[in-house]
Design an enzyme around this catalytic site. Structure first.
Site, PDB file in Angstrom:
ATOM      1  N   THR A 187       0.870  -1.166   0.000  1.00  0.00           N
ATOM      2  CA  THR A 187       0.000   0.000   0.000  1.00  0.00           C
ATOM      3  C   THR A 187       0.910   1.220   0.000  1.00  0.00           C
ATOM      4  OG1 THR A 187      -1.487   1.292   1.395  1.00  0.00           O
ATOM      5  CG2 THR A 187      -0.373  -0.526   2.474  1.00  0.00           C
ATOM      6  N   GLU A 334      -4.879  -3.037   4.616  1.00  0.00           N
ATOM      7  CA  GLU A 334      -4.440  -3.704   5.833  1.00  0.00           C
ATOM      8  C   GLU A 334      -5.476  -4.687   6.378  1.00  0.00           C
ATOM      9  OE1 GLU A 334      -4.131  -0.628   5.018  1.00  0.00           O
ATOM     10  OE2 GLU A 334      -2.272   0.267   5.744  1.00  0.00           O
ATOM     11  N   LYS A 444      -9.036  21.488   9.775  1.00  0.00           N
ATOM     12  CA  LYS A 444      -9.147  22.104  11.105  1.00  0.00           C
ATOM     13  C   LYS A 444      -9.165  23.614  10.953  1.00  0.00           C
ATOM     14  CE  LYS A 444      -6.780  18.390  13.164  1.00  0.00           C
ATOM     15  NZ  LYS A 444      -5.416  17.999  12.932  1.00  0.00           N
ATOM     16  N   TRP A 449     -13.201  20.980  13.793  1.00  0.00           N
ATOM     17  CA  TRP A 449     -12.965  20.029  12.705  1.00  0.00           C
ATOM     18  C   TRP A 449     -14.110  20.087  11.693  1.00  0.00           C
ATOM     19  CZ3 TRP A 449     -10.704  14.626  14.227  1.00  0.00           C
ATOM     20  CH2 TRP A 449      -9.529  14.812  14.978  1.00  0.00           C
TER      21      TRP A 449
HETATM   22  P1  AMP Z   1      -6.647   1.326   0.573  1.00  0.00           P
HETATM   23  O1  AMP Z   1      -5.731   0.762   1.562  1.00  0.00           O
HETATM   24  O2  AMP Z   1      -5.970   1.910  -0.619  1.00  0.00           O
HETATM   25  O3  AMP Z   1      -7.699   0.357   0.189  1.00  0.00           O
HETATM   26  O4  AMP Z   1      -7.372   2.576   1.247  1.00  0.00           O
HETATM   27  C1  AMP Z   1      -8.117   2.437   2.424  1.00  0.00           C
HETATM   28  C2  AMP Z   1      -8.756   3.739   2.789  1.00  0.00           C
HETATM   29  O5  AMP Z   1      -9.768   4.100   1.835  1.00  0.00           O
HETATM   30  C3  AMP Z   1      -9.480   3.691   4.099  1.00  0.00           C
HETATM   31  O6  AMP Z   1      -8.602   3.816   5.195  1.00  0.00           O
HETATM   32  C4  AMP Z   1     -10.450   4.863   3.964  1.00  0.00           C
HETATM   33  O7  AMP Z   1      -9.817   6.095   4.232  1.00  0.00           O
HETATM   34  C5  AMP Z   1     -10.801   4.824   2.493  1.00  0.00           C
HETATM   35  N1  AMP Z   1     -12.096   4.149   2.307  1.00  0.00           N
HETATM   36  C6  AMP Z   1     -12.299   2.880   1.946  1.00  0.00           C
HETATM   37  N2  AMP Z   1     -13.624   2.618   1.865  1.00  0.00           N
HETATM   38  C7  AMP Z   1     -14.270   3.752   2.195  1.00  0.00           C
HETATM   39  C8  AMP Z   1     -15.637   4.131   2.331  1.00  0.00           C
HETATM   40  N3  AMP Z   1     -16.634   3.298   2.069  1.00  0.00           N
HETATM   41  N4  AMP Z   1     -15.911   5.399   2.730  1.00  0.00           N
HETATM   42  C9  AMP Z   1     -14.929   6.272   2.987  1.00  0.00           C
HETATM   43  N5  AMP Z   1     -13.621   5.989   2.877  1.00  0.00           N
HETATM   44  C10 AMP Z   1     -13.289   4.745   2.495  1.00  0.00           C
END
Ligand code: AMP
Length: 547
Positions: A187, A334, A444, A449
């Site tokens: 990632t 993760e 912020k 926030w």
């Molecule tokens: P990744 O590791 O690239 O899959 O990114 C994960 C991140 O994507 C999460 O920690 C969130 O910040 C964002 N994310 C994934 N699904 C959602 C969702 N349904 N709504 C808002 N953010 C999301």
């Protein structure tokens, strides 16, 4: 590894291995179809045979238990074969995000200690550019649709189909410890080096069962069941396409792999193969919704789970207007990744569409076996009252146990026995999680926030806006002030000003949807919003540009 001899009375200690996911489909649906673009269709029985040949071929190349096999490939039947054969041999499948920079590719391949590379011929120039810096790669297999291999300085060992043709159809997939590592991928996060996450057989099997239960068993919308026709629209390199290829195989559904994502091919497959179930990031659904062709075709049999980033309400509505059944899921690399999904509860099923939509665009309720909590910075749990926000923390059987060979970063990920997501959320009394921001993206202003996702959600409901991203820009007086970067729909370009949109947000504020200090200072119009290598809005790039 020799065959184990059982003593009378000694029970079989059933290991949760990926090979066990093939038991039921080979009985229930051996003749079910697997389709690759408009190029190939075969059956589960064929796939099963090819998985054995692939393992034999890889073994002949020298792949052994514990070796790492790196894959550069579009979403294909070949990738599906690798999803099974590589881990079933006890090797580790490294799914490469081919959108990474050359430096990141070098770093991740050396860090994962890749032994063998399986690479689609289209990506050979990428590999050539980094070849001299790779420290552990010993063999290269090229994947092609038509056996054409371009000129390359890379010493290629064999072409994929030739390897399968020459390989033995017999391969004895042995039992081994279910905690054996099966996969790894990286990632990229926002800053610093890519971080490796990895999952064991046990975790991937439990994740598949959890998906099958959560996406199929409840009386809700958008269920995924054996009579569905599945096509991934999240690349298989990204969190194993959310693990759905394994779940789909377990259920014996017809599977359609689109290769390179080309809008025309995608639509052709959705319609021609009668695809009923997909998943993607909002960017892909945005691409489809804004394509003129989509309005001329019937997408009303298509269920799509949207995840990986927040789904703005305006985009959700636009997709629903095309007849697509959409709902949201949440997860991260993760977490394997499935964590929550916007399943409707039974008493919500007869609500009107607007009220249902309020639920469908939330991150949702936990997948089977997943525990969610909110934590404050002191490590105290916070109430699930629909208002109090805190960091979302998790426990599921399928969370990466650490960042691969990175003890320092792991200390930030795992604290107090909970995986810390870095996402800010609230949880309502019904148990639905609502993500309000990434910790790093929260704006912020004057000590208060503001949720960037709230601002994007409201902006998406203005008729002129096609896409938007809210960021905080430095401000001497307030610390930060919200600014929204927006792409206007073509017919509104030059006709809507920043001031018009600020007035729209003022109205939203008057209606109590955002606090007064949350009204953006201005809107900046751009032709395109920059995206990350996995198709999400790149807020780092935007903050840099508009600071
Ligand atoms: P990744 O590791 O690239 O899959 O990114 C994960 C991140 O994507 C999460 O920690 C969130 O910040 C964002 N994310 C994934 N699904 C959602 C969702 N349904 N709504 C808002 N953010 C999301």
């Amino acid at each position: 590894m020799g065959k184990k001899v059982y003593q009378p009375g000694e029970a079989y200690q059933y290991p949760l291995l990926i090979k066990k996911l093939l038991v039921n489909p080979m009985i229930n649906t051996p003749n079910q179809e697997i389709v690759y673009r408009d190029k190939l269709r075969y059956t589960y029985k064929d796939m099963y045979a090819r998985v054995h040949r692939l393992a034999s071929g890889l073994a002949k190349l020298g792949v052994k238990h514990g070796d790492t096999v790196c894959i550069f490939e579009f979403d294909s039947h070949r990738y599906l074969e690798c999803f099974f054969a590589v881990p079933m041999m006890g090797a580790i499948m490294h799914t490469m995000n081919w959108r990474l920079s050359p430096e990141q590719i070098i770093y991740t391949m050396n860090h994962a200690e890749d032994d063998v590379v399986l690479i689609n011929a289209e990506f050979l120039p990428l590999l050539e550019a980094v070849w001299d810096h790779l420290k552990t790669v010993k063999k290269v297999v090229v994947l092609t649709d038509d056996k054409t291999i371009p000129e390359t300085k890379i010493p290629i060992d064999i072409e994929y189909e030739d390897m399968l043709k020459d390989a033995s159809p017999e391969f004895d997939f042995q039992d081994f410890d279910e905690n054996t590592q099966a996969t790894i991928f990286y990632t990229t996060g926002t800053t610093g080096l890519p971080k490796g996450v990895y999952f064991s057989h046990r975790q991937l099997v439990l994740h598949s069962l959890s998906e099958a239960i959560t996406m199929g068993s409840y009386e809700s919308i958008g269920r995924f069941r054996s009579n569905d026709i599945y096509m991934p629209l999240t690349p298989m390199f990204h969190a194993h396409a959310w693990g759905v290829p394994w779940t789909a195989t377990l259920l014996g559904v017809k599977q359609v792999y689109p290769g390179k994502y080309e809008p025309e091919m995608l639509l052709k497959l959705i319609l021609g193969e009668k695809v009923t179930f997909s998943h993607c990031v909002p960017t892909i659904i945005h691409m489809l919704v804004t394509s003129p062709v989509a309005k001329q075709v019937d997408l009303s049999n298509w269920k799509v789970i949207i995840g990986g980033a927040a789904l703005p309400r305006g985009l959700a509505k636009a997709a629903m207007d095309l007849g697509i059944e959409i709902y949201v899921a949440y997860g991260m690399s993760e977490t394997c990744p499935a964590v929550t999904i916007a399943n409707l509860k039974q008493h919500m099923l007869d609500w009107d569409d607007e009220k249902k939509l309020d639920v469908l665009i939330k991150a949702g309720v936990p997948f089977a076996l997943c525990e969610v909590e909110l934590m404050d910075p002191m490590g105290q749990f916070l109430p699930h009252d629909g208002e109090t926000t805190g960091e979302l923390v998790l426990r599921t059987p399928a969370l990466t146990m650490s960042y691969f060979k990175d003890a320092e970063q792991t200390k930030a990920l795992w604290r107090d026995g909970w995986l810390h997501t870095g996402d800010v959320a609230f949880i309502d009394e019904e148990g639905y999680v609502q993500i309000t921001d990434r910790l790093k993206d929260v704006i912020k202003t004057g000590g208060e926030w503001i949720s960037s996702l709230d601002l994007e959600n409201l902006t998406s409901q203005h008729e002129a806006v096609s896409e938007s991203a809210a960021i905080g820009v430095p401000d001497e007086k307030w610390g930060e002030r919200p600014v929204v970067i927006a792409v206007l729909k073509p017919e509104y370009k030059g006709k809507v000003s920043s001031d018009d949109l600020v007035q729209f947000m003022k109205k939203c504020s008057d209606e109590g949807k955002i606090p007064k200090y949350g009204i953006p200072d201005r809107f900046e119009f751009v032709d395109e919003i920059p995206k990350t290598s996995v198709g999400k809005i790149n807020k780092i790039a935007l903050r840099e540009k508009f600071k």
